[in-house]
Design a protein around this motif. Structure first.
Motif, PDB file in Angstrom:
ATOM      1  N   THR A   1      -3.246   0.063   1.570  1.00 34.22           N
ATOM      2  CA  THR A   1      -3.852   0.603   2.787  1.00 34.22           C
ATOM      3  C   THR A   1      -4.896  -0.365   3.334  1.00 34.22           C
ATOM      4  O   THR A   1      -4.917  -0.648   4.534  1.00 34.22           O
ATOM      5  N   ARG A   2      -5.749  -0.879   2.488  1.00 29.51           N
ATOM      6  CA  ARG A   2      -6.765  -1.849   2.945  1.00 29.51           C
ATOM      7  C   ARG A   2      -6.116  -3.121   3.470  1.00 29.51           C
ATOM      8  O   ARG A   2      -6.581  -3.705   4.446  1.00 29.51           O
ATOM      9  N   LEU A   3      -5.043  -3.546   2.826  1.00 29.51           N
ATOM     10  CA  LEU A   3      -4.329  -4.733   3.269  1.00 29.51           C
ATOM     11  C   LEU A   3      -3.808  -4.536   4.697  1.00 29.51           C
ATOM     12  O   LEU A   3      -3.980  -5.400   5.557  1.00 29.51           O
ATOM     13  N   ILE A   4      -3.224  -3.401   4.961  1.00 25.31           N
ATOM     14  CA  ILE A   4      -2.654  -3.132   6.282  1.00 25.31           C
ATOM     15  C   ILE A   4      -3.737  -2.925   7.340  1.00 25.31           C
ATOM     16  O   ILE A   4      -3.635  -3.435   8.449  1.00 25.31           O
TER      17      ILE A   4
ATOM     18  N   CYS B   1      -6.207   3.916  11.539  1.00 25.92           N
ATOM     19  CA  CYS B   1      -6.725   5.073  10.802  1.00 25.92           C
ATOM     20  C   CYS B   1      -6.460   4.898   9.307  1.00 25.92           C
ATOM     21  O   CYS B   1      -5.309   4.936   8.865  1.00 25.92           O
ATOM     22  N   TYR B   2      -7.534   4.723   8.552  1.00 28.35           N
ATOM     23  CA  TYR B   2      -7.406   4.534   7.111  1.00 28.35           C
ATOM     24  C   TYR B   2      -6.759   5.750   6.449  1.00 28.35           C
ATOM     25  O   TYR B   2      -5.927   5.615   5.559  1.00 28.35           O
ATOM     26  N   TRP B   3      -7.122   6.932   6.902  1.00 26.06           N
ATOM     27  CA  TRP B   3      -6.608   8.163   6.302  1.00 26.06           C
ATOM     28  C   TRP B   3      -5.115   8.319   6.577  1.00 26.06           C
ATOM     29  O   TRP B   3      -4.349   8.663   5.671  1.00 26.06           O
ATOM     30  N   CYS B   4      -4.697   8.060   7.804  1.00 24.65           N
ATOM     31  CA  CYS B   4      -3.278   8.193   8.166  1.00 24.65           C
ATOM     32  C   CYS B   4      -2.421   7.169   7.426  1.00 24.65           C
ATOM     33  O   CYS B   4      -1.398   7.512   6.839  1.00 24.65           O
ATOM     34  N   SER B   5      -2.843   5.927   7.487  1.00 22.77           N
ATOM     35  CA  SER B   5      -2.085   4.870   6.813  1.00 22.77           C
ATOM     36  C   SER B   5      -2.062   5.084   5.310  1.00 22.77           C
ATOM     37  O   SER B   5      -1.072   4.765   4.651  1.00 22.77           O
ATOM     38  N   GLY B   6      -3.153   5.616   4.769  1.00 21.36           N
ATOM     39  CA  GLY B   6      -3.206   5.887   3.335  1.00 21.36           C
ATOM     40  C   GLY B   6      -2.134   6.866   2.887  1.00 21.36           C
ATOM     41  O   GLY B   6      -1.541   6.702   1.813  1.00 21.36           O
ATOM     42  N   ILE B   7      -1.857   7.852   3.715  1.00 22.10           N
ATOM     43  CA  ILE B   7      -0.802   8.821   3.383  1.00 22.10           C
ATOM     44  C   ILE B   7       0.551   8.126   3.326  1.00 22.10           C
ATOM     45  O   ILE B   7       1.339   8.337   2.397  1.00 22.10           O
ATOM     46  N   TRP B   8       0.824   7.279   4.319  1.00 25.65           N
ATOM     47  CA  TRP B   8       2.107   6.585   4.355  1.00 25.65           C
ATOM     48  C   TRP B   8       2.232   5.560   3.226  1.00 25.65           C
ATOM     49  O   TRP B   8       3.322   5.404   2.646  1.00 25.65           O
TER      50      TRP B   8
ATOM     51  N   GLU C   1      -0.182   7.056 -14.662  1.00 31.53           N
ATOM     52  CA  GLU C   1       0.664   6.799 -13.492  1.00 31.53           C
ATOM     53  C   GLU C   1      -0.074   7.137 -12.198  1.00 31.53           C
ATOM     54  O   GLU C   1       0.008   6.397 -11.213  1.00 31.53           O
ATOM     55  N   PHE C   2      -0.802   8.251 -12.208  1.00 34.53           N
ATOM     56  CA  PHE C   2      -1.558   8.643 -11.028  1.00 34.53           C
ATOM     57  C   PHE C   2      -2.611   7.591 -10.667  1.00 34.53           C
ATOM     58  O   PHE C   2      -2.740   7.198  -9.508  1.00 34.53           O
ATOM     59  N   VAL C   3      -3.346   7.123 -11.664  1.00 35.61           N
ATOM     60  CA  VAL C   3      -4.395   6.123 -11.411  1.00 35.61           C
ATOM     61  C   VAL C   3      -3.783   4.830 -10.894  1.00 35.61           C
ATOM     62  O   VAL C   3      -4.301   4.224  -9.940  1.00 35.61           O
ATOM     63  N   ILE C   4      -2.677   4.396 -11.468  1.00 38.96           N
ATOM     64  CA  ILE C   4      -2.018   3.170 -11.012  1.00 38.96           C
ATOM     65  C   ILE C   4      -1.521   3.340  -9.578  1.00 38.96           C
ATOM     66  O   ILE C   4      -1.712   2.457  -8.730  1.00 38.96           O
ATOM     67  N   LEU C   5      -0.907   4.460  -9.263  1.00 45.98           N
ATOM     68  CA  LEU C   5      -0.448   4.715  -7.893  1.00 45.98           C
ATOM     69  C   LEU C   5      -1.633   4.825  -6.929  1.00 45.98           C
ATOM     70  O   LEU C   5      -1.563   4.334  -5.797  1.00 45.98           O
ATOM     71  N   PHE C   6      -2.703   5.439  -7.371  1.00 45.53           N
ATOM     72  CA  PHE C   6      -3.921   5.557  -6.554  1.00 45.53           C
ATOM     73  C   PHE C   6      -4.469   4.177  -6.206  1.00 45.53           C
ATOM     74  O   PHE C   6      -4.748   3.874  -5.043  1.00 45.53           O
ATOM     75  N   LEU C   7      -4.597   3.320  -7.204  1.00 47.31           N
ATOM     76  CA  LEU C   7      -5.141   1.984  -6.969  1.00 47.31           C
ATOM     77  C   LEU C   7      -4.212   1.139  -6.090  1.00 47.31           C
ATOM     78  O   LEU C   7      -4.667   0.415  -5.207  1.00 47.31           O
ATOM     79  N   ALA C   8      -2.909   1.250  -6.319  1.00 48.17           N
ATOM     80  CA  ALA C   8      -1.951   0.497  -5.512  1.00 48.17           C
ATOM     81  C   ALA C   8      -1.980   0.966  -4.059  1.00 48.17           C
ATOM     82  O   ALA C   8      -1.969   0.154  -3.131  1.00 48.17           O
TER      83      ALA C   8
ATOM     84  N   ALA D   1       0.740   5.761   0.265  1.00 46.12           N
ATOM     85  CA  ALA D   1       0.920   6.545  -0.958  1.00 46.12           C
ATOM     86  C   ALA D   1       2.352   7.075  -1.048  1.00 46.12           C
ATOM     87  O   ALA D   1       2.971   7.032  -2.117  1.00 46.12           O
ATOM     88  N   THR D   2       2.875   7.541   0.076  1.00 43.79           N
ATOM     89  CA  THR D   2       4.255   8.036   0.105  1.00 43.79           C
ATOM     90  C   THR D   2       5.239   6.923  -0.219  1.00 43.79           C
ATOM     91  O   THR D   2       6.179   7.124  -1.002  1.00 43.79           O
ATOM     92  N   PHE D   3       5.022   5.747   0.355  1.00 42.07           N
ATOM     93  CA  PHE D   3       5.878   4.591   0.095  1.00 42.07           C
ATOM     94  C   PHE D   3       5.937   4.283  -1.403  1.00 42.07           C
ATOM     95  O   PHE D   3       7.025   4.160  -1.987  1.00 42.07           O
ATOM     96  N   PHE D   4       4.776   4.175  -2.034  1.00 38.93           N
ATOM     97  CA  PHE D   4       4.751   3.847  -3.461  1.00 38.93           C
ATOM     98  C   PHE D   4       5.303   4.983  -4.321  1.00 38.93           C
ATOM     99  O   PHE D   4       6.053   4.741  -5.269  1.00 38.93           O
ATOM    100  N   TYR D   5       4.961   6.217  -3.999  1.00 37.79           N
ATOM    101  CA  TYR D   5       5.403   7.349  -4.822  1.00 37.79           C
ATOM    102  C   TYR D   5       6.924   7.526  -4.759  1.00 37.79           C
ATOM    103  O   TYR D   5       7.585   7.640  -5.796  1.00 37.79           O
ATOM    104  N   VAL D   6       7.470   7.514  -3.560  1.00 41.14           N
ATOM    105  CA  VAL D   6       8.917   7.678  -3.412  1.00 41.14           C
ATOM    106  C   VAL D   6       9.649   6.491  -4.049  1.00 41.14           C
ATOM    107  O   VAL D   6      10.648   6.673  -4.751  1.00 41.14           O
TER     108      VAL D   6
END
Length: 116
Positions: A18-21, A68-75, A6-13, A77-82
């Motif tokens: 993030t790259r798309l945005i 910001c790749y790092w900032c958007s990446g957090i959001w 699950e972690f790897v799938i969420l990581f890849l997604a 990841a949060t979107f997919f995880y929640v």
């Protein structure tokens, strides 16, 4: 607790979303109200292109977030995880599609570099 799978799938997604945005042309319309592309000619004649955040206040804040790749990446990841925690029946297909696309992107970069 997430399994390793699950972690790897969420990581890849999250990586792919993030790259798309942040980078992909197809989402340039999202960035356009907040970014301006500036081209400068260098003394050696080379053209350097960079992005400049537009506006102030909320507009500038969103522009910074979208640059910001790092900032958007957090959001992302949060979107997919929640979404995965609360609405797995909706988010699992979306997460898998983005994860598969993320794997494809990584493989493409590796193959491109090997063929250079």
């Amino acid at each position: 607790m997430l399994t390793v799978f699950e972690f790897v799938i969420l990581f890849l997604a999250s990586f792919r979303l993030t790259r798309l945005i942040i980078y992909d042309t197809i989402t340039a319309f999202l960035r356009k109200p907040f970014h301006e592309v500036v081209e400068e000619e260098q003394p050696n004649g080379a053209i350097v292109t960079y992005m400049q955040v537009k506006g102030t206040g909320l507009r500038a804040w969103i522009g910074e977030l979208l640059s910001c790749y790092w900032c958007s990446g957090i959001w992302c990841a949060t979107f997919f995880y929640v979404g995965y925690l609360f609405w797995p029946f909706l988010f699992e297909p979306l997460i898998f599609i983005f994860a598969i696309a993320g794997c494809a992107a990584i493989i493409e970069v590796i193959i491109s570099r090997l063929l250079e």
